[in-house]
Design an enzyme around this catalytic site. Structure first.
Site, mmCIF file in Angstrom:
data_model
loop_
_atom_site.group_PDB
_atom_site.id
_atom_site.type_symbol
_atom_site.label_atom_id
_atom_site.label_comp_id
_atom_site.label_asym_id
_atom_site.label_seq_id
_atom_site.Cartn_x
_atom_site.Cartn_y
_atom_site.Cartn_z
ATOM 1 N N CYS A 113 -2.050 -2.270 -8.185
ATOM 2 C CA CYS A 113 -2.545 -2.047 -9.666
ATOM 3 C C CYS A 113 -2.229 -0.605 -9.268
ATOM 4 O O CYS A 113 -2.878 0.264 -9.120
ATOM 5 C CB CYS A 113 -4.022 -2.757 -9.998
ATOM 6 S SG CYS A 113 -3.898 -4.373 -9.931
ATOM 7 N N ARG B 28 3.282 1.179 -5.076
ATOM 8 C CA ARG B 28 1.940 0.202 -4.756
ATOM 9 C C ARG B 28 1.663 -0.686 -4.677
ATOM 10 O O ARG B 28 0.541 -1.895 -3.801
ATOM 11 C CB ARG B 28 0.676 1.350 -5.577
ATOM 12 C CG ARG B 28 0.592 2.507 -5.852
ATOM 13 C CD ARG B 28 -0.270 2.624 -7.353
ATOM 14 N NE ARG B 28 -1.997 2.578 -7.158
ATOM 15 C CZ ARG B 28 -2.906 3.153 -6.615
ATOM 16 N NH1 ARG B 28 -2.477 4.071 -5.986
ATOM 17 N NH2 ARG B 28 -3.820 2.637 -6.418
ATOM 18 N N TRP C 142 -1.314 -6.451 -9.608
ATOM 19 C CA TRP C 142 -1.055 -6.923 -7.904
ATOM 20 C C TRP C 142 -2.820 -8.115 -7.971
ATOM 21 O O TRP C 142 -3.111 -7.671 -8.604
ATOM 22 C CB TRP C 142 -1.453 -6.042 -6.901
ATOM 23 C CG TRP C 142 -0.985 -6.581 -5.997
ATOM 24 C CD1 TRP C 142 0.137 -6.083 -5.214
ATOM 25 C CD2 TRP C 142 -1.667 -7.059 -4.752
ATOM 26 N NE1 TRP C 142 0.039 -6.897 -3.989
ATOM 27 C CE2 TRP C 142 -1.047 -7.407 -3.180
ATOM 28 C CE3 TRP C 142 -3.665 -6.846 -4.255
ATOM 29 C CZ2 TRP C 142 -2.133 -7.908 -2.125
ATOM 30 C CZ3 TRP C 142 -3.636 -7.650 -3.605
ATOM 31 C CH2 TRP C 142 -3.461 -8.007 -2.076
ATOM 32 N N ASN D 132 -8.102 -1.384 -12.438
ATOM 33 C CA ASN D 132 -7.537 -1.314 -10.723
ATOM 34 C C ASN D 132 -8.586 -1.445 -10.362
ATOM 35 O O ASN D 132 -9.628 -0.861 -10.196
ATOM 36 C CB ASN D 132 -6.800 -0.115 -10.652
ATOM 37 C CG ASN D 132 -6.432 -0.247 -9.184
ATOM 38 O OD1 ASN D 132 -6.824 -1.085 -8.415
ATOM 39 N ND2 ASN D 132 -6.126 1.006 -8.999
ATOM 40 N N GLY D 133 -9.454 -2.502 -9.160
ATOM 41 C CA GLY D 133 -10.174 -2.904 -8.403
ATOM 42 C C GLY D 133 -10.534 -3.812 -9.002
ATOM 43 O O GLY D 133 -10.293 -5.133 -9.347
ATOM 44 N N GLU E 216 2.207 -1.452 16.648
ATOM 45 C CA GLU E 216 3.264 -0.896 15.093
ATOM 46 C C GLU E 216 4.678 -1.480 14.980
ATOM 47 O O GLU E 216 5.135 -1.723 13.906
ATOM 48 C CB GLU E 216 2.531 0.167 15.681
ATOM 49 C CG GLU E 216 3.252 1.946 14.647
ATOM 50 C CD GLU E 216 2.401 1.285 13.419
ATOM 51 O OE1 GLU E 216 2.005 0.521 12.720
ATOM 52 O OE2 GLU E 216 3.053 2.014 11.886
ATOM 53 N N LYS F 125 6.066 -3.015 12.172
ATOM 54 C CA LYS F 125 7.111 -2.178 11.133
ATOM 55 C C LYS F 125 7.792 -3.189 10.629
ATOM 56 O O LYS F 125 8.626 -3.805 9.178
ATOM 57 C CB LYS F 125 7.791 -1.379 11.818
ATOM 58 C CG LYS F 125 6.956 -0.086 11.400
ATOM 59 C CD LYS F 125 7.066 0.581 10.379
ATOM 60 C CE LYS F 125 6.003 0.361 9.389
ATOM 61 N NZ LYS F 125 4.656 0.925 9.851
ATOM 62 N N GLU G 27 6.670 -6.433 8.246
ATOM 63 C CA GLU G 27 5.996 -6.569 6.775
ATOM 64 C C GLU G 27 7.082 -6.090 5.883
ATOM 65 O O GLU G 27 6.938 -6.676 4.674
ATOM 66 C CB GLU G 27 5.380 -5.292 6.721
ATOM 67 C CG GLU G 27 5.522 -3.896 7.065
ATOM 68 C CD GLU G 27 4.383 -2.724 7.171
ATOM 69 O OE1 GLU G 27 3.618 -2.902 5.934
ATOM 70 O OE2 GLU G 27 4.837 -2.134 7.556
ATOM 71 N N HIS H 157 -0.454 -16.547 29.299
ATOM 72 C CA HIS H 157 -1.961 -16.878 29.540
ATOM 73 C C HIS H 157 -1.748 -18.213 28.130
ATOM 74 O O HIS H 157 -2.678 -18.114 27.396
ATOM 75 C CB HIS H 157 -2.650 -16.153 29.103
ATOM 76 C CG HIS H 157 -3.003 -15.279 30.155
ATOM 77 N ND1 HIS H 157 -3.984 -16.055 31.312
ATOM 78 C CD2 HIS H 157 -3.191 -13.679 30.683
ATOM 79 C CE1 HIS H 157 -3.728 -15.476 32.399
ATOM 80 N NE2 HIS H 157 -3.985 -13.415 32.020
ATOM 81 N N LYS I 243 0.739 -0.302 -2.042
ATOM 82 C CA LYS I 243 0.722 0.582 -0.462
ATOM 83 C C LYS I 243 -1.185 0.956 -0.123
ATOM 84 O O LYS I 243 -1.312 1.548 0.504
ATOM 85 C CB LYS I 243 1.281 1.733 -1.154
ATOM 86 C CG LYS I 243 1.691 2.577 -0.673
ATOM 87 C CD LYS I 243 2.381 3.178 0.431
ATOM 88 C CE LYS I 243 2.360 4.429 1.054
ATOM 89 N NZ LYS I 243 3.180 4.081 2.777
HETATM 90 O O1 M6R Z 1 -3.864 4.220 3.320
HETATM 91 P P1 M6R Z 1 -3.749 3.686 5.237
HETATM 92 O O2 M6R Z 1 -3.049 4.262 5.605
HETATM 93 O O3 M6R Z 1 -5.872 3.451 5.497
HETATM 94 O O4 M6R Z 1 -3.576 2.231 4.769
HETATM 95 C C1 M6R Z 1 -4.018 1.060 6.465
HETATM 96 C C2 M6R Z 1 -3.288 0.008 5.999
HETATM 97 O O5 M6R Z 1 -3.352 -0.993 4.291
HETATM 98 C C3 M6R Z 1 -1.416 0.767 5.988
HETATM 99 O O6 M6R Z 1 -1.202 0.488 7.187
HETATM 100 C C4 M6R Z 1 -0.809 -0.230 6.181
HETATM 101 O O7 M6R Z 1 -1.059 -1.340 6.773
HETATM 102 C C5 M6R Z 1 0.867 -0.468 6.309
HETATM 103 N N1 M6R Z 1 1.813 -1.570 5.094
HETATM 104 C C6 M6R Z 1 1.517 -0.707 7.596
HETATM 105 O O8 M6R Z 1 3.173 -0.242 7.227
#
Ligand code: M6R
Length: 608
Positions: free
Chosen positions: A2, A27, A75, A101-102, A481, A485, A488, A504, A603
C-alpha cells in the site's frame, strides 16, 4: 505494500498524486485510487491493476480538478482487488474520505457496532470502518474526530484524510505503518516513502507513532492523540534524485545489482579506520561487547538469509553462539533469551511488521537490540537501541540485491569487531581479512562484467519447471538467497537444500535435465559438495557449479561452471551471490516477467 500520497497547496493535486504513486509502485499493489476536492465536493476515481489504468481513466489527472487530494495504491488484505475495495473510502454522505495502509485489527467488532448504529458498508475492507467511525465522531472539528477514532482502532495504520467541510486542511496519521510529510513553497505533501515527494521537496518530517499532522497549503502542525501540539524537526534528504530513477537501466533490479560495488564500499569504508574496525554507532564499550554471551539474529526473507551467513561468520570469527530466527516465528515461539544475549534485527525497509514486532518483544524483555537497517529514520531504526546503517541508498526493485550485499558487509564488520575485542583472531589474519574486504567491490565489479555469459545460460532455463540450489555451510545460506531471487521474480519453482540433505527426500524430484545449481566456495566442504553433485548428476541433473578460481577439477562433474575470485572463505557469499542474482534476473527477463514488481509481492511488508 500500500502506498499513500496526498497534496494540499496551490497546484493541481491529481497529477502530483499520480506522480507520487508511481514512485511508490515498487511497494507492490493491485489497485489504485484517488480523491480530489473540486471546490464543491470530493470526487473519487479507482481502478484495478496497474497505476496506468488510473492515469488513463483520469487523463493523467486532468479530469480531477482541485488543489487538495489523496491517493492510494492498494495491496489487498481484506477483500479481493476490486474497484469497490480499492481506496479511498467514503462515509455515506461522501464528505469524509480516507486512504489507509496497515490493518485495523478490531475492524470486525467496530463494523458490527457501526452497523448496529445504522452505518452501511459497501466494501469488504477493514479501512471502511475508519471512514464511518470518523463520520460518527465528527461534530465539526476534524482533529477531535480523528483523535477519538485513534482511541478506538487497534492495529497498524498510516492514514490520509480529507473532510469536504474543511478543504483547506489535509490530515495524516500514523501508527506502525510508515508515513512522512514534506513541504515546499507550493504546498504540503504526505507519502508512505520519500521517493514519492523527492521531486517536490527535500524537507521532510518522519511522522511518529500515534501522531497526527494537520497540513495546510503553507504550513503544517503536529499533534498527539490527546490533541496536544508537538514540535518536530525537519530532516533534509540529500539523496541524489537519480538514485530513485532507473538511469538508463532496463530495470531497477539491474541498476541496483550494478550499484553493489558502491554499496559495499559505502557500508565498509566509514567503518575501517587506520586498519581497525570502528563501529561507533554500536554505542558499546569493549567491555560491554565482551560481555555478550549469545546473539539472536531475527529477520525475514533475504535479510534472514544474510543473517544465516552472519551466524557462520560470527561463530567462526568471534566464537559467540548465534541463533537465527525468522521474525514471524521468533515472536510467537516464546524464545529463551538468557542474560548476556543481544538481539540483532536486520531489515532493508526498517518497516517489516514481523521484524519490528520481534524487536519490540526483545526490548520488552529488557534485551539490547541492534538494528542493521537501510532506510534512515524507519521504525526499526528509530526503535532499536543502536543502528548500523547499510548505506545502500533507496532500493526500489522488490527483489533485494544491493541492500542484501550491504547487510552481509555489516555482519562481517560486526563479527570482526567482536573478534577483535574477544581476541579470537590473530592480528595477522585480521589484517589479511581487512585486505580481502577492501577487494570485494572490485571483485563484484568483475563478476558483474560476466553478465552476457550468464544471460546466455539463463535463456536456456526460461521454460524450466523446477530449479534446485544446494550447498553446505555458508554455501547453503547463499543457495537460499539464490533460490529466492530466482523464484520471486521468475515464478519458477525453486528450492534450496543443504547439499547433504538432498538424499533424505528431495533427490526424488530430480529428473532428466533438472537444473541443480551447486555452490561450493567453502574449501573444507568442497569434496563433500562435489559428491552431492555426482549424486544428482547420476540421476539426470544438469549441474551448474559456482566455485572458487582454481577448483578446475570441478569441470569433470559440473556441466557449467562459474568461478569466483579468491577471498576469505567467510566472505565468499558477497561474490558467489552475484552470478546467482544475474541468473535469476535474466531468467525472469527471458520469460517477460515484471521484474521490478513481481506479482503478489510488496517491497515493504507492513502486515503480519
Ligand atoms: O525490508 P526487509 O529487509 O525487512 O524485508 C524482508 C523481506 O521481505 C525481503 O527481504 C524479501 O524477502 C525480498 N522480496 C527479497 O528479495
Amino acid at each position: 505494500m500500500c502506498g499513500i500520497v496526498g497534496y494540499i497547496g496551490t497546484k493541481e493535486a491529481a497529477p502530483i498524486i499520480l506522480d507520487g504513486l508511481s514512485k511508490l509502485e515498487y511497494r507492490g499493489y493491485d489497485s489504485a485510487g484517488m480523491a480530489v476536492y473540486d471546490g464543491h465536493k470530493i470526487n473519487i476515481s479507482k481502478s484495478v491493476g496497474r497505476l496506468k489504468v488510473l492515469e488513463e481513466l483520469t487523463h493523467g489527472g486532468e479530469t480531477m480538478k482541485g488543489c487538495v487530494g489523496i491517493g492510494h495504491t492498494r495491496w489487498a488484505t481484506h477483500g479481493a482487488p476490486s474497484t469497490t475495495n480499492a481506496h479511498p473510502h467514503f462515509n455515506k454522505k461522501e464528505t469524509i474520505c480516507v486512504v489507509h495502509n496497515g490493518i485495523i485489527e478490531n475492524y470486525i467488532a467496530l463494523r458490527r457496532k457501526l452497523t448496529a448504529k445504522g452505518y452501511e458498508f459497501v466494501s469488504e475492507t477493514d479501512t471502511e470502518v475508519v471512514a464511518h467511525l470518523l463520520d460518527y465522531y465528527y461534530k465539526g472539528n476534524p482533529l477531535e474526530a480523528i483523535t477519538k477514532v485513534l482511541h478506538r482502532v487497534e492495529g497498524s495504520y498510516a492514514l490520509g484524510v480529507v473532510f469536504a467541510e474543511h478543504p483547506d486542511q489535509l490530515f495524516a496519521v500514523r501508527k506502525d505503518s510508515p508515513l512522512i510529510v514534506g513541504q515546499n513553497t507550493d504546498g504540503c505533501y504526505i507519502a508512505s516513502d520519500v521517493p514519492a515527494v523527492l521531486k517536490y521537496t527535500r524537507k521532510v518530517y518522519y511522522v511518529d507513532n500515534q501522531e497526527i499532522v494537520r497540513l495546510r497549503g503553507d504550513h503544517m502542525h503536529f499533534y498527539t492523540v490527546d490533541e496536544e501540539e508537538l514540535e518536530k524537526e525537519a530532516v533534509y534528504i540529500d539523496w541524489d534524485a537519480n538514485a530513485a530513477e532507473k538511469a538508463g537501466y532496463e530495470h531497477f533490479m539491474l541498476k541496483e545489482m550494478y550499484e553493489q560495488p558502491k554499496t559495499v564500499t559505502d557500508t565498509l569504508s566509514p567503518r575501517i579506520q587506520d586498519d581497525d574496525i570502528v563501529i561507533e554507532e554500536l554505542n558499546m564499550t569493549d567491555e560491554e561487547l565482551s560481555a555478550i554471551k549469545k546473539i539472536h539474529i531475527v529477520a525475514c526473507g533475504s535479510a534472514y538469509h544474510a543473517g544465516m551467513t552472519g551466524k557462520y561468520v560470527l561463530e567462526g570469527l568471534a566464537r559467540i553462539p548465534v541463533e537465527v530466527d525468522l521474525a514471524s516465528e521468533f515472536r510467537y515461539r516464546d524464545p529463551i533469551l538468557e542474560e548476556g544475549a543481544m538481539v540483532v534485527v536486520i531489515s532493508q525497509s526498517g518497516e517489516t511488521a514481523d521484524t519490528l514486532a520481534a524487536l519490540r518483544e526483545a526490548k520488552k524483555r529488557g534485551f539490547r537490540v541492534l538494528g542493521i537497517v537501510n532506510v534512515v529514520g524507519s521504525s526499526i531504526a528509530r526503535e532499536a537501541d543502536s543502528v548500523m546503517y547499510t548505506w545502500a541508498g533507496p532500493e526500489i526493485a522488490v527483489a533485494t540485491t544491493k541492500a542484501y550485499s550491504a547487510q552481509l558487509i555489516a555482519l562481517y564488520l560486526l563479527a570482526m569487531k567482536f573478534a577483535n575485542v574477544r581476541k579470537t583472531v590473530a592480528q595477522e589474519e585480521m589484517k589479511e581479512m581487512l585486505e580481502d574486504l577492501k577487494k570485494l567491490p572490485d571483485q563484484i565489479e568483475l563478476l558483474l562484467g560476466n553478465k552476457k555469459r550468464i544471460q546466455r545460460f539463463a535463456n536456456r532455463y526460461v521454460g524450466a519447471k523446477d530449479i534446485f540450489f544446494v550447498g553446505r555451510g555458508i554455501d547453503y545460506a547463499i543457495s537460499l538467497e539464490g533460490s529466492l531471487k530466482l523464484k520471486e521474480i521468475s515464478y519458477i519453482h525453486s528450492e534450496a537444500y543443504a547439499a547433504g540433505e538432498l538424499k533424505h527426500g528431495t533427490i526424488s524430484l530430480i529428473e532428466e535435465g533438472t537444473l541443480v545449481a551447486a555452490v561450493a566456495t567453502q574449501q573444507h566442504l568442497y569434496a563433500k559438495t562435489v559428491s552431492n553433485m555426482v549424486e544428482v548428476k547420476a540421476r539426470g541433473a544438469f549441474v551448474l557449479a559456482v566455485t572458487n578460481e582454481g577448483n578446475h577439477d570441478i569441470e569433470k562433474v559440473a556441466d557449467y561452471v562459474i568461478y569466483i575470485p579468491e577471498t576469505h572463505p567467510l566472505f565468499a557469499n558477497s561474490l558467489a551471490i552475484i552470478p546467482l542474482q544475474l541468473f535469476g534476473y535474466y531468467v525472469a527477463v527471458g520469460k517477460g516477467c515484471d521484474v521490478d514488481k513481481p506479482r503478489n509481492l510488496a517491497k515493504s511488508v507492513t502486515v503480519e
